[in-house]
Write a protein that holds these residues in place. Structure first.
Motif, PDB file in Angstrom:
ATOM      1  N   ARG A  94      29.335  38.326  44.416  1.00 19.50           N
ATOM      2  CA  ARG A  94      29.820  39.690  44.611  1.00 19.50           C
ATOM      3  C   ARG A  94      30.840  40.018  43.537  1.00 19.50           C
ATOM      4  NH1 ARG A  94      33.162  41.404  48.736  1.00 19.50           N
ATOM      5  NH2 ARG A  94      33.527  39.306  49.524  1.00 19.50           N
ATOM      6  N   THR A  95      30.803  41.240  43.057  1.00 23.35           N
ATOM      7  CA  THR A  95      31.788  41.658  42.053  1.00 23.35           C
ATOM      8  C   THR A  95      32.833  42.547  42.700  1.00 23.35           C
ATOM      9  OG1 THR A  95      30.097  41.582  40.345  1.00 23.35           O
ATOM     10  CG2 THR A  95      32.083  42.849  39.854  1.00 23.35           C
ATOM     11  N   ILE A  96      34.070  42.221  42.433  1.00 25.06           N
ATOM     12  CA  ILE A  96      35.168  43.033  42.953  1.00 25.06           C
ATOM     13  C   ILE A  96      35.854  43.715  41.776  1.00 25.06           C
ATOM     14  CG2 ILE A  96      37.362  42.964  44.213  1.00 25.06           C
ATOM     15  CD1 ILE A  96      36.306  40.277  45.450  1.00 25.06           C
ATOM     16  N   GLU A  97      35.763  45.020  41.747  1.00 25.22           N
ATOM     17  CA  GLU A  97      36.435  45.772  40.682  1.00 25.22           C
ATOM     18  C   GLU A  97      37.948  45.667  40.886  1.00 25.22           C
ATOM     19  OE1 GLU A  97      35.237  47.577  38.071  1.00 25.22           O
ATOM     20  OE2 GLU A  97      33.223  46.821  38.551  1.00 25.22           O
ATOM     21  N   VAL A  98      38.668  45.418  39.843  1.00 28.49           N
ATOM     22  CA  VAL A  98      40.124  45.326  39.996  1.00 28.49           C
ATOM     23  C   VAL A  98      40.829  46.383  39.136  1.00 28.49           C
ATOM     24  CG1 VAL A  98      42.144  43.845  39.819  1.00 28.49           C
ATOM     25  CG2 VAL A  98      39.950  42.864  40.505  1.00 28.49           C
ATOM     26  N   ARG A  99      40.588  46.329  37.832  1.00 27.79           N
ATOM     27  CA  ARG A  99      41.192  47.289  36.901  1.00 27.79           C
ATOM     28  C   ARG A  99      42.699  47.412  37.063  1.00 27.79           C
ATOM     29  NH1 ARG A  99      37.539  50.096  34.309  1.00 27.79           N
ATOM     30  NH2 ARG A  99      35.408  50.016  35.043  1.00 27.79           N
ATOM     31  N   GLU A 100      43.337  46.270  37.217  1.00 27.00           N
ATOM     32  CA  GLU A 100      44.787  46.307  37.381  1.00 27.00           C
ATOM     33  C   GLU A 100      45.466  45.756  36.132  1.00 27.00           C
ATOM     34  OE1 GLU A 100      46.223  45.063  41.198  1.00 27.00           O
ATOM     35  OE2 GLU A 100      48.115  44.367  40.354  1.00 27.00           O
ATOM     36  N   ARG A 101      46.409  46.497  35.605  1.00 30.98           N
ATOM     37  CA  ARG A 101      47.147  46.036  34.437  1.00 30.98           C
ATOM     38  C   ARG A 101      47.892  44.752  34.779  1.00 30.98           C
ATOM     39  NH1 ARG A 101      51.074  49.238  34.129  1.00 30.98           N
ATOM     40  NH2 ARG A 101      51.887  48.333  32.226  1.00 30.98           N
ATOM     41  N   VAL A 102      47.844  43.809  33.863  1.00 32.21           N
ATOM     42  CA  VAL A 102      48.472  42.514  34.134  1.00 32.21           C
ATOM     43  C   VAL A 102      49.976  42.686  34.348  1.00 32.21           C
ATOM     44  CG1 VAL A 102      48.944  40.233  33.161  1.00 32.21           C
ATOM     45  CG2 VAL A 102      46.675  41.237  32.929  1.00 32.21           C
ATOM     46  N   MET A 103      50.571  43.623  33.627  1.00 26.54           N
ATOM     47  CA  MET A 103      52.016  43.793  33.726  1.00 26.54           C
ATOM     48  C   MET A 103      52.443  44.755  34.831  1.00 26.54           C
ATOM     49  SD  MET A 103      52.613  41.663  31.519  1.00 26.54           S
ATOM     50  CE  MET A 103      54.328  41.760  31.918  1.00 26.54           C
ATOM     51  N   ALA A 104      51.487  45.217  35.644  1.00 27.71           N
ATOM     52  CA  ALA A 104      51.800  46.295  36.596  1.00 27.71           C
ATOM     53  C   ALA A 104      52.958  45.948  37.528  1.00 27.71           C
ATOM     54  CB  ALA A 104      50.556  46.652  37.399  1.00 27.71           C
ATOM     55  N   ARG A 105      52.935  44.753  38.097  1.00 30.71           N
ATOM     56  CA  ARG A 105      53.963  44.417  39.083  1.00 30.71           C
ATOM     57  C   ARG A 105      55.331  44.278  38.412  1.00 30.71           C
ATOM     58  NH1 ARG A 105      55.471  39.233  40.803  1.00 30.71           N
ATOM     59  NH2 ARG A 105      56.651  39.171  42.739  1.00 30.71           N
ATOM     60  N   ASN A 106      55.339  43.619  37.251  1.00 33.72           N
ATOM     61  CA  ASN A 106      56.614  43.486  36.529  1.00 33.72           C
ATOM     62  C   ASN A 106      57.185  44.864  36.187  1.00 33.72           C
ATOM     63  OD1 ASN A 106      58.534  41.604  34.950  1.00 33.72           O
ATOM     64  ND2 ASN A 106      57.978  43.199  33.493  1.00 33.72           N
ATOM     65  N   ASP A 107      56.306  45.774  35.729  1.00 35.59           N
ATOM     66  CA  ASP A 107      56.777  47.096  35.326  1.00 35.59           C
ATOM     67  C   ASP A 107      57.336  47.867  36.524  1.00 35.59           C
ATOM     68  OD1 ASP A 107      56.010  46.377  32.842  1.00 35.59           O
ATOM     69  OD2 ASP A 107      54.306  47.737  32.699  1.00 35.59           O
TER      70      ASP A 107
END
Ligand SMILES: Nc1nc2c(ncn2[C@@H]2O[C@H](COP(=O)(O)OP(=O)(O)O)[C@@H](O)[C@H]2O)c(=O)[nH]1
Ligand SMILES: [Mg+2]
Lengths: 98, 224
Positions: free
Chosen positions: B4-17
């Protein structure tokens, strides 16, 4: 941090290692109990992201070989710009195809 | 095989930012100006901070957070120059500070009694560029012993910085370092960079640095 230090000593790849660990954190957050079923982690890496793709790949292999993961394969998708993003995850839930 | 493929598209730095923004608004609420000092190891961050604390520590109510991979040495060196707490973050191997570490460190700082906060980042010209700490600005130190080409080798750091402090100018007679070329290289990467030239050893150029810091710190509030 153990994996991080080991890989850093192996190749001076601390930068990519810290990013790999952040990627693992995101994957773990998305998958929860399904983390061991992860087979592919796809990451968009822009040419201006300040990241060396092969080095990131190496670090992702190391990080995703350690629990809660069980050997997921990194898949680096090169693109333009300063993008650095987890694109998608693939999990194999062991169920037969329907 | 049922993949199964789960789309994420989350910036790696999102939480830090996101955390960095929280740090930023907390500091703003208390009127604290935060400066993230970055450089390669040994460019003179701690030494410049020692001089800065010695001269302006009281006047500008300066607090310091130091980031170090393994030791507390820098924090110990700085604590000699101030009565205030110097907060040491040992990253345990990581090559940079992150916003969560700064968030935790500022919990221990009396923000109402602070006007200027220095964050001495881990000595590294690559990684800190990616990690927003919630600072007002990042300032890069560049020693005359490092070679003129460093801005070209580490452009991301020089792009993200607002100011560059050329350090150890007392060594210029002893090293083949072309200051004009080094500054031109820095400006070619980031034309908006403001340049300081200092020697923490002799004090040369420090007055310009101190004036800039006086302008950066919020005025003392007289009410209350
Ligand atoms: N000659 C000279 N040496 C300096 C100057 N500033 C720092 N140093 C020396 O450079 C070395 C590294 O300085 P330090 O402040 O620890 O660098 P940091 O790793 O960036 O914090 C120390 O031996 C300092 O004494 C300076 O202005 N002139
Ligand atoms: Mg230092």
């Amino acid at each position: 941090m153990g994996a991080s230090l080991r890989a850093a000593r192996a190749g001076g790849r601390v930068h990519e290692m810290s990013l790999a660990m952040e990627i693992a954190r995101i994957a773990e957050e998305k998958l929860g109990d399904a983390a061991p079923q992860l087979v592919t982690v796809a990451v968009d890496v822009g040419d201006c992201a300040g990241v060396e793709p092969s080095s990131l790949e190496f670090c992702l292999e190391a990080v995703f070989a350690t629990p809660p993961f069980a050997g997921a394969r990194p898949h680096i998708l090169r693109c333009s710009g300063d993008v650095l993003r987890v694109a998608y995850l693939e999990i194999d839930d062991g169920r037969p195809d329907d | 095989m049922a993949v199964r493929t789960i789309e994420v598209r989350e910036r790696v730095m999102a939480r830090n930012d996101e955390l960095a923004e929280q740090v930023r608004s907390r500091l703003a609420a208390h009127g604290v100006t935060a400066i993230n000092l970055v450089s390669s190891p040994g460019a003179g961050k701690t030494t410049l901070l020692e001089k800065t604390l010695g001269t302006l520590g009281e006047e500008l109510d300066i607090a310091v957070i130091t980031g170090d991979v393994q030791t507390q040495n820098d924090a110990d060196r700085l604590a000699v120059h101030t009565r205030r707490l110097v907060s040491a973050v040992v990253t345990g191997g990581a090559c940079h500070l992150d916003a969560l570490q700064v968030m935790t460190a500022i919990d221990a700082i009396e923000l109402d009694q602070t006007r200027l906060l220095f964050i001495e980042n881990v000595g590294n010209l690559v990684c800190p560029a990616n990690w927003d700490l919630g600072e007002k600005e990042m300032i890069i130190l560049f020693a005359v012993t490092e070679g003129e080409d460093k801005p070209l080798k580490y452009p991301k750091m020089f792009e993200n910085a607002r100011r560059v402090v050329m350090t150890k100018t007392d060594l210029l007679p002893h090293v083949p370092f072309d200051m004009d070329r080094a500054v031109a290289n820095a400006l070619s990467v980031n034309p908006k960079l403001e340049v300081f030239r200092v020697s923490a050893l002799t004090g040369e150029g420090l007055s310009g640095w101190f004036d800039f810091l006086r302008d950066s710190a919020r005025p003392v509030t007289t009410s209350g």
